[in-house]
Design an enzyme around this catalytic site. Structure first.
Site, PDB file in Angstrom:
ATOM      1  N   ASP A 177       0.814  -1.228   0.000  1.00 39.49           N
ATOM      2  CA  ASP A 177       0.000   0.000   0.000  1.00 39.49           C
ATOM      3  C   ASP A 177       0.846   1.277   0.000  1.00 39.49           C
ATOM      4  O   ASP A 177       0.446   2.293   0.558  1.00 39.49           O
ATOM      5  CB  ASP A 177      -0.969   0.022   1.209  1.00 39.49           C
ATOM      6  CG  ASP A 177      -1.728  -1.280   1.371  1.00 39.49           C
ATOM      7  OD1 ASP A 177      -2.271  -1.745   0.368  1.00 39.49           O
ATOM      8  OD2 ASP A 177      -1.762  -1.828   2.486  1.00 39.49           O
ATOM      9  N   GLY A 213       1.577   2.930  -2.667  1.00 40.40           N
ATOM     10  CA  GLY A 213       1.208   3.763  -3.823  1.00 40.40           C
ATOM     11  C   GLY A 213       2.024   3.381  -5.056  1.00 40.40           C
ATOM     12  O   GLY A 213       2.243   4.213  -5.939  1.00 40.40           O
ATOM     13  N   LYS A 214       2.437   2.106  -5.129  1.00 39.44           N
ATOM     14  CA  LYS A 214       3.231   1.625  -6.274  1.00 39.44           C
ATOM     15  C   LYS A 214       2.506   1.811  -7.598  1.00 39.44           C
ATOM     16  O   LYS A 214       3.124   2.079  -8.609  1.00 39.44           O
ATOM     17  CB  LYS A 214       3.503   0.112  -6.146  1.00 39.44           C
ATOM     18  CG  LYS A 214       4.486  -0.286  -5.097  1.00 39.44           C
ATOM     19  CD  LYS A 214       4.722  -1.788  -5.136  1.00 39.44           C
ATOM     20  CE  LYS A 214       3.522  -2.611  -4.750  1.00 39.44           C
ATOM     21  NZ  LYS A 214       3.008  -2.420  -3.410  1.00 39.44           N
ATOM     22  N   GLY A 215       1.164   1.631  -7.563  1.00 41.13           N
ATOM     23  CA  GLY A 215       0.367   1.646  -8.793  1.00 41.13           C
ATOM     24  C   GLY A 215       0.645   2.860  -9.653  1.00 41.13           C
ATOM     25  O   GLY A 215       0.848   2.736 -10.856  1.00 41.13           O
ATOM     26  N   ASN A 270      -3.983 -11.460  -4.586  1.00 39.72           N
ATOM     27  CA  ASN A 270      -3.924 -10.735  -3.308  1.00 39.72           C
ATOM     28  C   ASN A 270      -3.486  -9.286  -3.547  1.00 39.72           C
ATOM     29  O   ASN A 270      -3.708  -8.423  -2.718  1.00 39.72           O
ATOM     30  CB  ASN A 270      -2.984 -11.431  -2.299  1.00 39.72           C
ATOM     31  CG  ASN A 270      -1.616 -11.778  -2.862  1.00 39.72           C
ATOM     32  OD1 ASN A 270      -1.391 -11.692  -4.060  1.00 39.72           O
ATOM     33  ND2 ASN A 270      -0.705 -12.180  -1.993  1.00 39.72           N
ATOM     34  N   GLY A 314      -3.344  -5.645  -5.868  1.00 41.08           N
ATOM     35  CA  GLY A 314      -4.357  -4.920  -6.627  1.00 41.08           C
ATOM     36  C   GLY A 314      -4.070  -3.445  -6.691  1.00 41.08           C
ATOM     37  O   GLY A 314      -3.620  -2.865  -5.720  1.00 41.08           O
ATOM     38  N   HIS A 315      -4.269  -2.890  -7.844  1.00 41.01           N
ATOM     39  CA  HIS A 315      -4.273  -1.437  -7.920  1.00 41.01           C
ATOM     40  C   HIS A 315      -5.175  -0.996  -9.065  1.00 41.01           C
ATOM     41  O   HIS A 315      -5.499  -1.781  -9.945  1.00 41.01           O
ATOM     42  CB  HIS A 315      -2.859  -0.870  -8.028  1.00 41.01           C
ATOM     43  CG  HIS A 315      -2.172  -1.163  -9.299  1.00 41.01           C
ATOM     44  ND1 HIS A 315      -1.295  -2.198  -9.446  1.00 41.01           N
ATOM     45  CD2 HIS A 315      -2.236  -0.539 -10.489  1.00 41.01           C
ATOM     46  CE1 HIS A 315      -0.847  -2.197 -10.676  1.00 41.01           C
ATOM     47  NE2 HIS A 315      -1.393  -1.218 -11.333  1.00 41.01           N
ATOM     48  N   GLN A 371       2.794  -6.351  -3.441  1.00 45.63           N
ATOM     49  CA  GLN A 371       2.997  -6.313  -1.984  1.00 45.63           C
ATOM     50  C   GLN A 371       4.176  -5.402  -1.600  1.00 45.63           C
ATOM     51  O   GLN A 371       4.522  -4.528  -2.368  1.00 45.63           O
ATOM     52  CB  GLN A 371       3.194  -7.725  -1.407  1.00 45.63           C
ATOM     53  CG  GLN A 371       1.945  -8.593  -1.388  1.00 45.63           C
ATOM     54  CD  GLN A 371       1.740  -9.396  -2.651  1.00 45.63           C
ATOM     55  OE1 GLN A 371       2.665  -9.950  -3.196  1.00 45.63           O
ATOM     56  NE2 GLN A 371       0.513  -9.458  -3.114  1.00 45.63           N
ATOM     57  N   ARG A 378     -10.887  -1.872   6.542  1.00 38.98           N
ATOM     58  CA  ARG A 378     -10.340  -1.752   7.910  1.00 38.98           C
ATOM     59  C   ARG A 378      -9.448  -0.518   7.995  1.00 38.98           C
ATOM     60  O   ARG A 378      -8.641  -0.269   7.088  1.00 38.98           O
ATOM     61  CB  ARG A 378      -9.441  -2.961   8.221  1.00 38.98           C
ATOM     62  CG  ARG A 378     -10.177  -4.168   8.733  1.00 38.98           C
ATOM     63  CD  ARG A 378      -9.190  -5.243   9.153  1.00 38.98           C
ATOM     64  NE  ARG A 378      -8.366  -5.700   8.033  1.00 38.98           N
ATOM     65  CZ  ARG A 378      -7.444  -6.652   8.126  1.00 38.98           C
ATOM     66  NH1 ARG A 378      -7.212  -7.245   9.283  1.00 38.98           N
ATOM     67  NH2 ARG A 378      -6.739  -7.021   7.081  1.00 38.98           N
ATOM     68  N   PRO A 379      -9.531   0.265   9.094  1.00 38.30           N
ATOM     69  CA  PRO A 379      -8.596   1.399   9.212  1.00 38.30           C
ATOM     70  C   PRO A 379      -7.168   0.872   9.338  1.00 38.30           C
ATOM     71  O   PRO A 379      -6.920  -0.065  10.092  1.00 38.30           O
ATOM     72  CB  PRO A 379      -9.033   2.101  10.504  1.00 38.30           C
ATOM     73  CG  PRO A 379      -9.972   1.185  11.193  1.00 38.30           C
ATOM     74  CD  PRO A 379     -10.464   0.167  10.211  1.00 38.30           C
TER      75      PRO A 379
HETATM   76  P1  IMP Z   1      -1.980 -13.321   1.761  1.00 38.68           P
HETATM   77  O1  IMP Z   1      -0.954 -12.790   0.835  1.00 38.68           O
HETATM   78  O2  IMP Z   1      -3.393 -13.212   1.250  1.00 38.68           O
HETATM   79  O3  IMP Z   1      -1.662 -14.721   2.249  1.00 38.68           O
HETATM   80  O4  IMP Z   1      -1.972 -12.411   3.099  1.00 38.68           O
HETATM   81  C1  IMP Z   1      -0.862 -12.375   3.955  1.00 38.68           C
HETATM   82  C2  IMP Z   1      -0.609 -10.955   4.481  1.00 38.68           C
HETATM   83  O5  IMP Z   1      -0.127 -10.146   3.422  1.00 38.68           O
HETATM   84  C3  IMP Z   1      -1.858 -10.261   5.011  1.00 38.68           C
HETATM   85  O6  IMP Z   1      -1.474  -9.427   6.106  1.00 38.68           O
HETATM   86  C4  IMP Z   1      -2.312  -9.404   3.844  1.00 38.68           C
HETATM   87  O7  IMP Z   1      -3.068  -8.275   4.261  1.00 38.68           O
HETATM   88  C5  IMP Z   1      -0.955  -8.985   3.292  1.00 38.68           C
HETATM   89  N1  IMP Z   1      -1.016  -8.639   1.858  1.00 38.68           N
HETATM   90  C6  IMP Z   1      -1.042  -9.488   0.814  1.00 38.68           C
HETATM   91  N2  IMP Z   1      -1.077  -8.820  -0.345  1.00 38.68           N
HETATM   92  C7  IMP Z   1      -1.032  -7.516  -0.025  1.00 38.68           C
HETATM   93  C8  IMP Z   1      -0.982  -6.310  -0.824  1.00 38.68           C
HETATM   94  O8  IMP Z   1      -0.980  -6.326  -2.074  1.00 38.68           O
HETATM   95  N3  IMP Z   1      -0.929  -5.126  -0.112  1.00 38.68           N
HETATM   96  C9  IMP Z   1      -0.897  -5.082   1.250  1.00 38.68           C
HETATM   97  N4  IMP Z   1      -0.943  -6.186   2.012  1.00 38.68           N
HETATM   98  C10 IMP Z   1      -0.992  -7.390   1.381  1.00 38.68           C
END
Ligand code: IMP
Length: 428
Positions: free
Chosen positions: A13, A15-17, A38, A40-41, A222, A301-302
């Site tokens: 999070d 702001g890579k997008g 997992n 997304g942007h 991530q 979630r905050p």
């Molecule tokens: P998973 O990757 O779904 O197994 O989640 C494992 C942890 O990585 C959790 O705390 C998720 O919220 C976090 N997470 C996974 N992908 C992202 C992302 O793109 N941005 C921020 N947190 C992520």
């Protein structure tokens, strides 16, 4: 540089997008090398919003070839939906390849993700529930289905016959419903009809492109602190978002990653549990959260808010070899009266110069801070470094000095054009 890797240096999070989108326009090839849906942007084009989770960011540019590489775990259903979503919005001219070595994320991985989180109770990781961890588990256990298998129906049937009974046994241990082997096979054959033509040997494609001098952008997913090996274990994802993992996730040699641009938010955010030495409580955190819209994109979630954490960033810069960063959301810090920066980690009053690997040790870490004045004004119209208020320039220079990196890009608002470029790494 003819190739560039983008790496989030915090907990995602960052702001890579916006930066990936900026560089994707200059690239011939854009590569996703790890993670799955997992990530997304969203990208805005001519007033239309595109939410990308598996598709690389060059997908809206017909000149760019987009590659989902070997290290990705891709849910075919999610991928097909994303592709169909593009077509519905009128985007029909795009180029996409998926590696025959990429892993197929199966419905039983999603069921297992939910079962495991449930079993962990209040110790749960807080995953995105997309099946990412169980899918990587199967890859390590050599039980996964790969995209190349979709092109060999008999072999695919044999693999499912081997794997599905094992998965069903595991699921039943958690009281979860079993999966029907034949139904899974039929579904994968349907997926193969839609995706078959884009499943190729991407390592050889990428190697040839690299040798021909094509401009390749490796977009990170991530953030470094969510790395399975080097992040805040166990509150991490199941792959490595570090740029150093790119060769192993794409089949390219080491030298093919010419440079790394680290993406850093001007403050820190985290979701879920885990120690957070630079965490801010009270009014300042609320102001930053509101101005920066720091709520989970899916869960709402905050997010927890903290000051910039120099030991954490220094650690990531050192393991990833980062010398250049893009500083994001700097405008948000204009809402507070004064800004702190965490400059040192101490345990029992002594400075430590490493990142504690175990949670009990990390929990003992205390931060030492410096305080700087805030600029208390809107910087979103600034397009040159010299136009920023002095206090804001000072914040940037302090970060450069403390981290020993150069701040090449500064984002002053979410708008596409609102970036100060001080040194471009990836030329036209
Ligand atoms: P998973 O990757 O779904 O197994 O989640 C494992 C942890 O990585 C959790 O705390 C998720 O919220 C976090 N997470 C996974 N992908 C992202 C992302 O793109 N941005 C921020 N947190 C992520």
């Amino acid at each position: 540089m003819s190739t560039l890797a983008i790496e989030g240096m915090q907990w995602g999070d960052e702001g890579k997008g916006k930066i990936v989108d900026y560089y994707a326009a200059k690239a011939d090839i854009v590569v996703r090398s790890q993670g799955g849906n997992n990530a997304g942007h969203s990208i805005q084009r001519n007033g239309v919003r595109f939410a990308l989770r598996l598709l690389p960011s060059g997908i809206l540019n017909p000149r760019v070839t987009n590659v989902i590489a070997d290290g990705v775990v891709a849910n075919p259903d999610a991928l097909i939906q994303e592709i169909e979503g593009l077509r519905e919005k009128g985007v029909t001219d795009f180029h996409l390849l998926i590696s025959s070595r990429a892993t197929v994320l199966m419905p039983y991985h999603i069921a297992m993700d939910a079962a495991l989180e449930n079993a962990l109770g209040d110790q749960k990781i807080g995953t995105t529930k997309n099946g990412i961890g169980p899918c990587y588990e199967d890859r390590a256990a050599r039980l996964s289905i790969r995209y190349g298998d979709l092109l060999h129906p008999d072999y695919l049937r044999q693999r499912l016959h081997l794997v599905v009974p094992i998965k069903n046994k595991e699921l039943s241990a958690f009281g979860a419903e079993p999966f029907d082997e034949e139904a899974l096979y039929q579904q994968l054959m349907e997926d193969a009809k839609k995706l078959g033509s884009i499943i190729v040997d991407t390592p050889s494609y990428l190697r040839k492109a690299y040798q021909a001098g094509k401009k390749i952008l490796f977009e990170g997913a991530q953030g470094a602190m969510l790395c399975l090996n080097y992040g805040t274990f166990p509150y991490v994802t199941s792959s490595s978002p570090l740029a150093t993992a790119i060769p192993n996730n794409t089949g390219l040699p080491l030298e093919a990653v010419n440079g790394v641009l680290g993406i850093v938010k001007a403050y820190t955010t985290r979701v879920g549990e885990g120690p957070f030495p630079s965490e801010i409580e009270g009014e300042a955190a609320n102001k930053i959260r509101e101005r920066g819209h720091e709520y989970g994109t899916v869960t709402k979630r905050p997010r927890r808010i903290g000051w910039l954490d120099i030991p954490q960033l220094r650690y990531v810069a050192s393991i990833s070899g980062i010398k250049h960063i893009a500083l994001m959301l700097i405008d948000v810090l204009g809402v507070v009266d004064e800004i702190k920066i965490l400059t040192k980690y101490t345990i029992d009053g002594k400075e430590i110069d490493y990142m504690p690997a175990s949670l009990p040790e990390f929990e003992k870490v205390k931060g030492e801070f410096i305080t700087l004045p805030s600029w208390k004004e809107d910087v979103s119209g600034c397009r040159k470094f010299e136009e920023l208020p002095e206090a804001c320039q000072n914040y940037v220079k302090t970060i450069e000095k403390l981290l020993g990196v150069s701040v090449n890009l500064i984002s002053v608002s979410p708008e596409e054009q609102a970036t100060i470029i001080r040194g471009d790494l990836f030329h036209d």
